[in-house]
Design an enzyme around this catalytic site. Structure first.
Site, PDB file in Angstrom:
ATOM      1  N   ASP A  52       0.800  -1.215   0.000  1.00  0.00           N
ATOM      2  CA  ASP A  52       0.000   0.000   0.000  1.00  0.00           C
ATOM      3  C   ASP A  52       0.836   1.271   0.000  1.00  0.00           C
ATOM      4  OD1 ASP A  52      -2.261  -1.485  -0.104  1.00  0.00           O
ATOM      5  OD2 ASP A  52      -2.847  -1.225   1.980  1.00  0.00           O
ATOM      6  N   TYR A  60      -9.890  -1.193   2.299  1.00  0.00           N
ATOM      7  CA  TYR A  60      -9.471  -1.047   3.698  1.00  0.00           C
ATOM      8  C   TYR A  60      -9.140   0.396   4.046  1.00  0.00           C
ATOM      9  CZ  TYR A  60      -9.262  -5.758   5.649  1.00  0.00           C
ATOM     10  OH  TYR A  60      -9.592  -6.984   6.182  1.00  0.00           O
TER      11      TYR A  60
END
Length: 623
Positions: A286, A370
């Protein structure tokens, strides 16, 4: 500009783009996957006098969408000069925001997509959402040299329906985003599309039992902020923000004594454990692939933050190299944290209690499904803590009865087992830059001479003298922890001052030896790595993680096995959570936390909070 570490301003981003354009490095098809401050080397910053000139430099990653060619440029805004231009090697630049809608457009233009949807009875293709996902490196024929993304599909019942409840499982597209075509389209298995909706933002009713909680500081906050420099109690540090790492903390000191030169989350990987042909490749970096800073939320008072809040806006470059502002990107506040210390003495009758409070520096971001909050806490007693809060929506699939790699979370709906693994980069300066590190763990003492009744125990110390010796794993049974000390700075007992890193000792990366993700995310395979400081060693999985080959980052950094005793040390701490999803995690997941603590150990000669006053009421102490 008072500090060479000051964050880039909008004017500097505009000047950077203009300089690169004037030098012929920017064309109509050039995009900026990354642009940020090129921080000067540590020694240069620490030796700098207030009156010394500052050379403001930037690092830009430039991607040509016409050819896929990419390069890194180091440029001086102060001198108006290009210092270095390097071709991007070892991987690809991060994913661009504009590639998200582009992938959906490319996939939907492919006739194989229409055919696959038709076989499943999906007729309104406008309600199909295509998730653009990083491709990794799996040696798939024809992908070498291409800029690839992979795509999974989800269905909405209507535009405001959360699509994660309806995975169109068994279908995956491999997309070359430069050529704008689907290189492979796989329809592996026709699985039912789960029907039940997961619209957590529209509950049938809301409870009415909660009474208000008010958090007030009628005299204002106890901290001050001057040009991004924060002072609170004995703490002093500078706020930074980077498109890749997000929030960074610089030159943390306590009572004028240096502790950490720079602290950040330098990488994180979400490693999925579904080996199916549709999803075997699911592993996302990420930070290196999607950029934490670029994914940052604007925070809201009363919702994200409570109390007397100071917000910092973040100024970043967008994909076109122009400034964009994320309002309220960083939240700064202080909060009560229970008892600091307390004692009621049976001999003197003394009754004393003091309350702990902490300074909170936080930001929140969303990457796909998320959401992550990163909370740095500074305490009155000199402790430093990082807490990561993971929430958001599970990455879903169709439930297959008897499956061993995913949890059944709702009717027809599953979520794969996975890990959220982070790497904190802690550039240490414990009372200076000549630091050492040692491993401490408990040691049982057998019954025998000197331990007749078997009650004794002690601890053993293992110095970590070289980089190869400092690749270590946590062990909760032995209470393993790592002490960073300064042998040249002694406390009143004649011992080196230090800080101890206390891990929470959850499993490291679980992928098998030889797995592609293990080679690319080697940092996550161990809880601790320690290196000599090198300004070019910034990211634990390497500079360019997107489609990277194995062996980059920390394995390459420690190849020379440099000495670690009384050296300028960088501590890399990998930590995180292994997630076996529960039904309670659907349709939106309550916050799950993980993190670590740095505590002083012999850094002070006594409890440094004896001067903390009682909490404003005579009942808190007795004369």
């Amino acid at each position: 500009m008072a500090s060479p570490l000051a964050r880039l301003t909008a004017d500097e981003i505009i000047a950077a783009r203009a300089l690169l354009e004037a030098e012929g490095l920017v064309t109509e098809t050039t995009r900026f996957p990354y642009l940020g401050l090129e921080e000067p080397p540590k020694a240069e910053v620490l030796a700098r006098k207030e009156s010394d000139p500052i050379d403001r430099r930037v690092r830009a990653v430039l991607l040509d969408l016409a050819t896929g060619d990419a390069r890194t440029v180091i440029a001086s805004l102060t001198r108006g000069a290009i210092d270095r231009v390097d071709a991007v090697t070892g991987g690809r630049p991060p994913v661009l925001m504009e590639e998200f809608p582009a992938v959906e457009e490319i996939v939907k233009a492919d006739p194989r997509f229409t055919e696959a949807m038709g076989r499943r009875g999906v007729t309104d293709l406008d309600l199909v959402r295509v998730a653009p996902l990083s491709a990794g490196d799996y040696g798939i024929e024809g992908e070498s040299g291409r800029r690839m993304l992979r795509a999974l599909m989800f269905l909405q019942n209507r535009p405001d329906d959360h699509c994660w409840a309806h995975p169109i499982d068994g279908v995956v597209a491999y997309v070359d985003v430069i050529a704008r075509k689907v290189t492979e389209f796989h329809d592996h298995e026709d699985l039912p599309i789960p029907a039940e909706e997961g619209n957590f933002d529209r509950p049938a009713s809301l409870r009415d039992t909660q009474k208000p909680i008010e958090i007030t500081q009628p005299e204002g906050a106890s901290f001050t902020v001057t040009d991004d420099v924060v002072e609170w109690e004995n703490w002093r540090f500078r706020i930074g923000f980077d498109a890749r790492e997000g929030l960074t903390l610089h030159q943390l000191s306590f009572a004028g004594r240096p502790l950490v030169y720079r602290a950040s989350i330098a990488e994180m990987v979400v490693a999925y454990g579904d080996p199916s042909p549709t999803r075997f490749w699911q592993n996302y970096f990420d930070a290196g692939e999607y950029l934490l800073g670029q994914s940052t939320n604007s925070l809201s008072l009363g919702c994200d933050c409570l109390g007397e809040i100071h917000y910092f806006d973040a100024v970043l470059a967008d994909g076109d190299g122009r400034p964009k502002v994320i309002e309220n990107a960083i939240c700064l506040h202080e909060e009560d944290h229970g008892i600091l210390w307390k004692h009621t003495d049976i001999f003197t009758g003394s009754e004393e209690v003091r309350r702990q409070r902490r300074l909170v520096i936080s930001f929140f971001l969303t990457v796909g499904n998320y959401d992550y909050g990163f909370y740095w806490y500074l305490y009155l007693d000199g402790a430093i803590q990082l807490e990561v809060k993971a929430t958001g929506i599970l990455f879903t699939s169709a439930h297959v009865e008897g499956g061993r790699h995913a949890a059944h979370v709702a009717p027809g709906l599953a979520a794969a087992f996975h890990q959220h693994l982070y790497c904190a980069r802690l550039d240490m300066t414990v009372d200076g830059t000549a630091n050492s590190i040692a491993e401490h763990e408990v040691e049982r003492v057998p019954i025998g001479p000197g331990n007749r009744y078997g009650n004794a125990f002690t601890y053993k110390v293992t110095p970590l003298r070289t980089e190869s010796e400092a690749v270590r794993d946590a062990d909760p049974v032995s209470g393993r922890a790592w002490h960073i000390t300064n042998p040249g700075s002694l406390n009143r007992l004649g011992r080196p001052v230090g800080y101890v890193l206390l891990p929470d000792a959850r499993p490291p990366l679980l992928a098998a030896e030889g797995a592609s993700i293990r080679g690319r995310a080697a940092f996550a395979g161990h809880h601790l790595w320690v290196t000599q400081y090198d300004p070019d060693e910034r990211f634990p999985a390497g500079e360019f993680v997107n489609q990277s080959p194995p062996g980059q980052g920390l394995p390459a950094f420690i190849a020379g096995d440099r000495p670690l005793e009384e050296q300028d040390l960088v501590v890399w701490h990998a930590f995180g959570a292994t997630h076996f999803p529960r039904p309670e995690d659907w349709p939106v997941m309550p916050v799950d936390t993980c993190g670590f603590i740095l505590k002083p150990v012999g850094f002070f000669d006594t409890n440094p909070t004896l001067d903390v006053p009682a909490s404003g009421t005579e009942a808190c102490h007795a004369d």
